[in-house]
Design a protein around this motif. Structure first.
Motif, short mmCIF file in Angstrom:
data_model
loop_
_atom_site.label_atom_id
_atom_site.label_comp_id
_atom_site.label_asym_id
_atom_site.label_seq_id
_atom_site.Cartn_x
_atom_site.Cartn_y
_atom_site.Cartn_z
N LEU A 104 2.71 -6.99 -5.20
CA LEU A 104 1.76 -7.59 -4.26
C LEU A 104 2.38 -7.74 -2.88
O LEU A 104 1.74 -7.46 -1.86
CB LEU A 104 1.29 -8.95 -4.79
CG LEU A 104 0.26 -9.69 -3.93
CD1 LEU A 104 -0.92 -8.80 -3.57
CD2 LEU A 104 -0.22 -10.95 -4.64
N LEU A 105 3.64 -8.16 -2.82
CA LEU A 105 4.29 -8.33 -1.52
C LEU A 105 4.47 -6.99 -0.80
O LEU A 105 4.35 -6.92 0.43
CB LEU A 105 5.64 -9.02 -1.70
CG LEU A 105 5.56 -10.49 -2.13
CD1 LEU A 105 6.94 -11.02 -2.45
CD2 LEU A 105 4.91 -11.34 -1.04
N LYS A 106 4.73 -5.94 -1.54
CA LYS A 106 4.85 -4.61 -0.93
C LYS A 106 3.51 -4.21 -0.29
O LYS A 106 3.48 -3.65 0.81
CB LYS A 106 5.25 -3.60 -2.01
CG LYS A 106 5.50 -2.17 -1.51
CD LYS A 106 5.89 -1.29 -2.69
CE LYS A 106 6.10 0.16 -2.27
NZ LYS A 106 7.41 0.35 -1.62
N LEU A 107 2.41 -4.51 -0.96
CA LEU A 107 1.09 -4.19 -0.43
C LEU A 107 0.72 -5.07 0.76
O LEU A 107 0.10 -4.61 1.73
CB LEU A 107 0.04 -4.33 -1.53
CG LEU A 107 0.03 -3.21 -2.57
CD1 LEU A 107 -0.76 -3.61 -3.80
CD2 LEU A 107 -0.55 -1.93 -1.97
N VAL A 108 1.08 -6.34 0.68
CA VAL A 108 0.83 -7.25 1.80
C VAL A 108 1.54 -6.75 3.06
O VAL A 108 0.96 -6.72 4.15
CB VAL A 108 1.30 -8.68 1.44
CG1 VAL A 108 1.38 -9.57 2.67
CG2 VAL A 108 0.36 -9.29 0.41
N GLU A 109 2.78 -6.34 2.90
CA GLU A 109 3.53 -5.79 4.04
C GLU A 109 2.89 -4.51 4.56
O GLU A 109 2.73 -4.33 5.77
CB GLU A 109 4.98 -5.53 3.63
CG GLU A 109 5.84 -4.98 4.76
CD GLU A 109 7.24 -4.67 4.31
OE1 GLU A 109 8.19 -5.08 5.01
OE2 GLU A 109 7.41 -4.03 3.25
N ALA A 110 2.50 -3.63 3.65
CA ALA A 110 1.91 -2.36 4.06
C ALA A 110 0.57 -2.57 4.77
O ALA A 110 0.22 -1.80 5.68
CB ALA A 110 1.72 -1.46 2.84
N ARG A 111 -0.16 -3.59 4.37
CA ARG A 111 -1.44 -3.90 4.99
C ARG A 111 -1.26 -4.58 6.34
O ARG A 111 -2.18 -4.63 7.16
CB ARG A 111 -2.27 -4.78 4.06
CG ARG A 111 -3.65 -5.18 4.56
CD ARG A 111 -4.54 -3.98 4.77
NE ARG A 111 -5.88 -4.39 5.21
CZ ARG A 111 -6.78 -3.55 5.69
NH1 ARG A 111 -6.50 -2.26 5.78
NH2 ARG A 111 -7.97 -3.99 6.07
N GLY A 112 -0.07 -5.12 6.60
CA GLY A 112 0.20 -5.77 7.87
C GLY A 112 -0.35 -7.18 7.96
O GLY A 112 -0.63 -7.67 9.05
N VAL A 113 -0.50 -7.85 6.80
CA VAL A 113 -0.96 -9.23 6.80
C VAL A 113 0.20 -10.13 6.38
O VAL A 113 1.24 -9.65 5.94
CB VAL A 113 -2.19 -9.43 5.88
CG1 VAL A 113 -3.36 -8.62 6.39
CG2 VAL A 113 -1.86 -9.04 4.44
N SER A 114 0.01 -11.43 6.52
CA SER A 114 1.10 -12.36 6.25
C SER A 114 0.97 -12.98 4.87
O SER A 114 -0.07 -12.88 4.21
CB SER A 114 1.11 -13.48 7.31
OG SER A 114 0.11 -14.43 7.03
#
Length: 388
Positions: A104-114
């Motif tokens: 999930l954290l990898k996707l959050v980073e890739a999406r550019g959200v916090s």
């Protein structure tokens, strides 16, 4: 320190090779300077997990991203005389959360959200249509850090309402109709990662729209979460694809009652409707060698960024908070897994990283008589350590 290890302590001597690049990311939390004798760690684990303390067990150890030792003992299947080995795969239970959290954290980073992004907008529409307003304030950080207030809320429900709470889609949907107090004190519950499982596919679709990830329904979140974990985390770490059911039910480990193995064991898997929960709060089938390879890549490799590693460690996301140590042992992070089946049959796991650049994974298919498995691992590393 990596030393020559002889005899049964190394189950795969020919496999001694780099598991990942050994460069420590500058964003990782600084750890005390220690030297760990991995041969001694292996010896202690044999003593604590063998000699009748488990029915069957396996462990694997790496240091500075390089394979250091492995070992095993006892039976994966008593009825078929199948030995437990470092390559034996079984349901790692809640240790799955470490991998799901990284996903999930990898996707959050890739999406550019916090981390403080409200997660409700990534949930399926029908869940949003019935959820209590308080859920709209829930963030990704709070879900992964067990600070959502869900555990406190469910504990206060009537018995009738508790019967409708569950980690499958319908159970999550019902749970979301009840009010929560977000940013509550830490309180562990599988429901947090069941919610995380429901937003991983949506984020994957937003990050990689060409991948063809569909909208989440009552039956497909587990399959797509598993696909993301296999494709974007395990494959880059050199780990063969896995599932929440074994490749062969005929040879897979059974969970046993260590006090009465004669009554037989049971296969542990997420089958039937339960398979929909795969890859969130539990369910991945991995071996001790798989798990230590994952830990080596998680710390040293590129499967996740230094930012994600720092988030996991700083906010204890994907780690079990009470087994994240401070003081001289700051930098020790673990997540265990515990499954309690009928008739006192049990399975347990633990994976983690420790000062000195050491990673350890353990699996066992019964109760551990010598103590909680993550404490056994941590104490083995401590007892094999000298401080510079």
């Amino acid at each position: 320190m990596r030393k020559g290890i002889k005899g049964s302590l190394v189950a795969a001597a020919t496999a001694v090779a780099a598991l990942a690049g050994a460069t420590q990311a500058s964003a990782d939390i600084v750890q005390p300077t220690v030297e760990v004798d991995t041969a001694k760690v292996a010896q202690i684990l044999h003593e604590k997990l063998g000699d009748g303390n488990t029915v069957g067990y396996a462990f694997a150890i790496s240091e500075d991203g390089v394979f250091a030792a492995s070992g095993s003992g006892g039976k994966a299947r008593i009825d078929k005389n199948i030995a437990f080995t470092p390559y034996t795969r079984m349901d790692i239970a809640s240790a799955t959360k470490n991998i799901a959290g990284a996903a999930l954290l990898k996707l959050v980073e890739a999406r550019g959200v916090s981390l403080d992004t409200k997660l409700w907008g990534y949930l399926p529409l029908d869940l949003r249509s019935t959820m209590h307003e308080s859920w709209k304030n829930l963030t990704i950080r709070q879900i992964l850090g067990h600070r959502s207030g869900i555990a406190q809320m469910t504990a206060s429900l009537s018995d009738a309402d508790k019967a409708n709470v569950g980690t499958l889609y319908a159970g999550v949907k019902f749970t979301m109709t009840k009010p929560i107090v977000v940013d509550s004190p830490w309180s562990y519950t599988n429901m947090n990662y069941a919610v995380a499982r429901l937003i991983i596919p949506k984020l994957w679709d937003l990050v990689e729209p060409g991948r063809g990830v569909p909208d989440v329904t009552a039956t497909n979140s587990g399959g797509w979460t598993l696909a993301y974990i296999n494709e974007r985390l395990l494959a880059p770490a050199g780990i063969a694809p896995t599932s929440c059911v074994p490749v062969s039910a005929d040879t897979a480990p059974h969970a046993y009652d260590i006090a009465d193995t004669a009554k037989g064991g049971v296969l542990v898997q997420l089958d039937g409707a339960d398979w929909e929960a795969c890859g969130g709060h539990r369910g991945l089938h991995l071996s001790a060698m798989d798990m230590v390879r994952w830990q080596a890549h998680l710390r040293h490799g590129t499967v996740v960024s230094p930012t994600v590693r720092f988030q996991m460690d700083s906010f204890k996301l994907g780690w079990y908070e009470t087994m994240t140590n401070t003081g001289a042992w700051a930098g020790s992070y673990t997540h265990g897994g515990d499954l309690f089946l009928g008739g006192s049959r049990e399975q347990h796991s633990c994976q983690g990283k420790f000062p000195g650049g050491v990673e350890v994974a353990v699996l066992m298919n019964s109760k551990v008589l010598s103590g909680y498995q993550c404490s056994v691992v941590l104490n083995a590393v401590k007892d094999a350590t000298t401080t510079s």
